[in-house]
Design a protein around this motif. Structure first.
Motif, mmCIF file in Angstrom:
data_model
loop_
_atom_site.group_PDB
_atom_site.id
_atom_site.type_symbol
_atom_site.label_atom_id
_atom_site.label_comp_id
_atom_site.label_asym_id
_atom_site.label_seq_id
_atom_site.Cartn_x
_atom_site.Cartn_y
_atom_site.Cartn_z
ATOM 1 N N LEU A 248 -47.550 -49.185 4.797
ATOM 2 C CA LEU A 248 -48.848 -48.577 4.506
ATOM 3 C C LEU A 248 -49.584 -49.642 4.114
ATOM 4 N N GLY A 249 -49.071 -50.941 3.660
ATOM 5 C CA GLY A 249 -49.635 -52.089 3.191
ATOM 6 C C GLY A 249 -49.800 -52.093 1.783
ATOM 7 N N THR A 250 -50.321 -52.879 1.228
ATOM 8 C CA THR A 250 -50.522 -53.418 -0.274
ATOM 9 C C THR A 250 -51.628 -52.415 -0.804
ATOM 10 N N VAL B 12 -49.674 -45.514 -5.124
ATOM 11 C CA VAL B 12 -48.902 -44.199 -5.556
ATOM 12 C C VAL B 12 -48.597 -43.451 -4.558
ATOM 13 N N VAL B 13 -47.673 -42.554 -4.520
ATOM 14 C CA VAL B 13 -47.246 -41.759 -3.770
ATOM 15 C C VAL B 13 -47.073 -40.405 -4.722
ATOM 16 N N SER B 14 -47.750 -39.354 -4.233
ATOM 17 C CA SER B 14 -47.308 -37.997 -5.113
ATOM 18 C C SER B 14 -46.636 -36.969 -4.474
ATOM 19 N N ILE B 15 -46.267 -35.976 -5.177
ATOM 20 C CA ILE B 15 -45.640 -34.874 -4.371
ATOM 21 C C ILE B 15 -45.846 -33.514 -5.327
ATOM 22 N N ASP B 16 -45.844 -32.470 -5.049
ATOM 23 C CA ASP B 16 -46.010 -31.264 -5.783
ATOM 24 C C ASP B 16 -44.657 -30.657 -6.392
ATOM 25 N N TYR B 17 -44.494 -30.401 -7.773
ATOM 26 C CA TYR B 17 -43.362 -30.196 -8.360
ATOM 27 C C TYR B 17 -42.612 -29.155 -7.426
ATOM 28 N N HIS C 29 -39.764 -47.251 -4.627
ATOM 29 C CA HIS C 29 -39.843 -48.369 -5.538
ATOM 30 C C HIS C 29 -39.326 -49.390 -4.979
ATOM 31 N N LEU C 30 -38.748 -49.502 -3.676
ATOM 32 C CA LEU C 30 -38.770 -50.726 -2.979
ATOM 33 C C LEU C 30 -39.719 -51.111 -2.387
ATOM 34 N N ARG C 31 -40.819 -50.392 -2.239
ATOM 35 C CA ARG C 31 -42.046 -50.778 -1.808
ATOM 36 C C ARG C 31 -43.107 -51.127 -2.801
ATOM 37 N N LYS C 32 -42.367 -51.192 -4.187
ATOM 38 C CA LYS C 32 -43.614 -51.390 -5.251
ATOM 39 C C LYS C 32 -44.655 -50.258 -5.273
ATOM 40 N N MET C 33 -44.185 -49.229 -5.087
ATOM 41 C CA MET C 33 -45.071 -48.017 -5.258
ATOM 42 C C MET C 33 -44.651 -47.090 -6.234
ATOM 43 N N ARG C 34 -45.488 -46.588 -7.133
ATOM 44 C CA ARG C 34 -45.118 -45.512 -8.082
ATOM 45 C C ARG C 34 -45.100 -44.070 -7.596
ATOM 46 N N VAL C 35 -44.132 -43.617 -8.276
ATOM 47 C CA VAL C 35 -44.256 -41.800 -7.665
ATOM 48 C C VAL C 35 -44.561 -41.301 -8.747
ATOM 49 N N MET C 36 -45.391 -40.421 -8.489
ATOM 50 C CA MET C 36 -46.166 -39.364 -9.594
ATOM 51 C C MET C 36 -45.732 -37.643 -9.021
#
Length: 621
Positions: free
Chosen positions: A556-558, A562-567, A589-596
């Motif tokens: 998706l580019g820089t 953050v990507v998020s997901i419902d618990y 994490h390989l794409r340097k994105m945080r997971v929320m």
């Protein structure tokens, strides 16, 4: 307990897949056994690898150190799925190592893993995906019901026309044996000829019965043709022609409805109309194909509705190919929710995951009807109720419009604090309207089935209120602003949202992160990327809510940080759910994105997520 190391060596020495067994040699991990397949992969003599240091497995970026990770699961008896590097003659190779900690009958802790060359696997997967994608694109645009079978009779490809014919979603049949489409009583007689045809190079034609999603068989004629060596496999193409009218049985009459209501005046009638089954938007989405599929589409829609009706509910089709539903037991609010759920299922069945048709919506609505005041004797019951629905819809629209205008002046923001899974707060807040505005707007939108334009206005209200919360210099924090993804699917709405964002104070834009939520299933990666690139220049960054734990977005580019997901979408974390979460974390994490993870019910659950490497959590209110 398992056998001794000698027994393991005897068992796996000729195993076709690379197998590696590691043991704890006090202060370090060493190789206890490697079979010939692993030796070939490593470019070494397998017998000479015994007692070699496990340091030959090297850490790759974004992955934990394999040594400590393997040591931990070895003594815990848990499962590990990890990517590692392996040095060999000719350069470094990337492996995926999947294994488990075990104990032998001698009570020796070991790690038994199976390796796979990621490079070779990806090449094969890409070649297979490329050929299957081309084949899928071809049959997907053919109006004739069609499916592809592998040489063992499993369904590998199916087109939308076939799904409409049998009234089933693709996930019910993809990868299953063809026999799931045939009534149980018919299969014994059909099976020998079926398997003979699979191995034949000749065309075949025969009449048989297929089992539909309604549980009733339909008579079809199937023609089979061999297709050679697609993706390295022998396939057989089947095309179907229906031999009967696809309309369900006779529809129930509503003539007794006024008498039933008069017998119990205390219980009102509830009517909900699913307007897309009037198929204005579907007709536009399908274009010239509509005339060919109209009868099947209406039959599928009616079948979906009937499966959701109880003994006290009624259904009648209108002259414009719409449906009026009478919910005999539900209050109005629940009837509206039920109608919307049915409408969404109908949309999915008629349009599938076709991203070209995402703008085609199923519109649903519900209204309470007073029999005495509505004069059923003056016209048809359906006509009277539809007039009532139109009246109630306009009243609800006006109510929501007044509510949103008032909210622009009086609503306040009650942000949700984002924390680390360990409970430490971090400078991120999720924008959320304060009570009671949050509940009032949600209830109002529900009353008109979350109309696209009105829910878009509700997003703008939240963004406008965020300006008061921000106030230049008041907070040094990132404000995560939820935006319903589907609200921006129409270009005119996206352009308007960009215009509003462009006129925000510069200080707020530097601290604002747009959070695209409620992304429809099957949304094309190109459409997501386009929206990210359009909104990205007008804020600090973009966050995207995943609609499933296994949903991996295209690059998706820089601007996406953050990507998020419902618990609730994670599922049980005591088994496969944990492995799925770890794969998701590794991917982003390989794409340097945080997971929320959002809507985490308890702090104890957040602590559990901390052990899996989740970056951010937001507790449910």
């Amino acid at each position: 307990m398992i056998e001794s190391l000698t027994g393991i060596a005897d068992l796996f020495s000729s195993f076709p897949l690379p197998v590696l067994v590691l043991r704890d040699d006090g202060a370090r991990l060493v190789v206890a056994f490697a079979n010939d397949a692993f030796g070939t992969l490593a470019g070494l003599d397998a017998a000479g690898m015994e007692n070699m240091s496990a340091a030959l497995l090297q850490r790759v970026e974004g992955q934990p150190d394999p040594g400590p990770a393997i040591m931990r699961v070895m003594h815990q008896g848990s499962v590990l799925d990890i990517e590692v590097g392996l040095m060999r003659r000719g350069g470094r190779v990337s492996l995926r190592l999947v294994g488990q900690g075990l104990r032998t009958i001698d009570d020796i802790p070991i790690f038994l893993g199976v390796a796979r060359d990621n490079g070779e696997f990806q090449k094969l997967a890409q070649a297979r995906a490329s050929s299957e994608l081309m084949l899928s694109a071809v049959i997907g645009n053919i109006d004739l019901p069609m499916l592809m079978l592998s040489d063992d009779g499993r369904i590998v490809l199916v087109n939308p026309a076939m799904l409409r014919l049998i009234e089933r979603p693709i996930d019910e049949i993809a990868g299953r044996h063809f026999s799931v489409l045939v009534p149980i009583d018919d299969w014994p007689a059909l099976s020998p000829r079926f398997h003979e045809a699979l191995q034949s190079d000749e065309e075949s034609r025969r009449a048989l019965r297929l089992l539909t999603g309604r549980g009733k068989p339909i008579n079809v004629e199937i023609q089979g043709k061999p297709v050679r060596q697609v993706s390295g496999r022998r396939l057989r193409m089947l095309t179907c022609a229906s031999l009967e009218d696809m309309l369900p049985g006779p529809r129930g009459s509503l003539s007794e409805l006024p008498e039933r209501a008069a017998a119990d005046p205390s219980r009102p009638l509830i009517a909900g109309r699913l307007q897309l089954i009037g198929l204005d938007d579907v007709r536009t989405a399908l274009g010239e194909r509509w005339g060919q599929v109209r009868v099947q589409a209406l039959a599928i829609a009616e079948g979906v509705i009937r499966r959701h009706l109880g003994a006290e509910d009624m259904l009648e089709r209108t002259a414009d190919d719409g449906f009026v539903i009478f919910f005999g037991e539900l209050p109005e609010a629940e009837a509206s929710i039920r109608a919307r759920e049915i409408a969404q299922q109908i949309r999915n069945r008629l349009l599938g995951n076709s991203t070209a048709s995402l703008e085609a919506q199923v519109e649903s609505f519900a209204a309470e009807v007073d029999v005495e005041d509505d004069g059923f004797d003056e016209g048809g019951i359906a006509d009277v109720l539809l007039a009532k629905l139109a009246q109630r819809r306009e009243e609800s629209r006006q109510q929501v419009s007044r509510l949103l205008k008032t909210a622009l002046q009086k609503a306040t923001l009650d942000p949700i604090q984002v924390t680390q899974p360990e409970g430490y707060p971090i400078p991120f807040f999720i924008a959320d309207l304060a009570h009671p505005w949050r509940d009032d707007i949600a209830d109002a939108l529900m009353s008109i089935a979350d109309d696209l334009n009105v829910s878009f206005e509700a997003d703008l209200v939240t963004l406008s209120v965020a300006m008061d919360w921000h106030r230049p210099g008041k907070r040094d924090a990132t404000l995560i602003m939820p935006v319903r993804f589907e609200n921006l699917m129409l270009p005119r709405l996206l352009d308007r949202y960009v215009e509003v964002a462009r006129n925000l104070p510069v200080e707020l834009r530097r601290q604002l992160m747009f959070h695209l939520v409620q992304m429809p299933a099957g949304t094309a990666g190109s459409r997501i990327s386009g929206m990210v690139q359009t909104l990205g220049p007008h804020c600090k960054g973009i966050a995207i809510e995943l609609n499933g734990v296994d949903h991996v977005l295209d690059p998706l580019g820089t601007r996406v940080s953050v990507v998020s997901i419902d618990y609730e979408l994670l599922g049980p974390l005591d088994g496969p759910g944990r492995a799925r979460l770890q794969r998701l974390l590794r991917t982003y994490h390989l794409r340097k994105m945080r997971v929320m993870i959002t809507k985490v019910p308890r702090e104890e659950d957040a602590f559990r997520l901390a052990s899996d490497g989740v970056d951010m959590v937001a507790l449910a209110r």
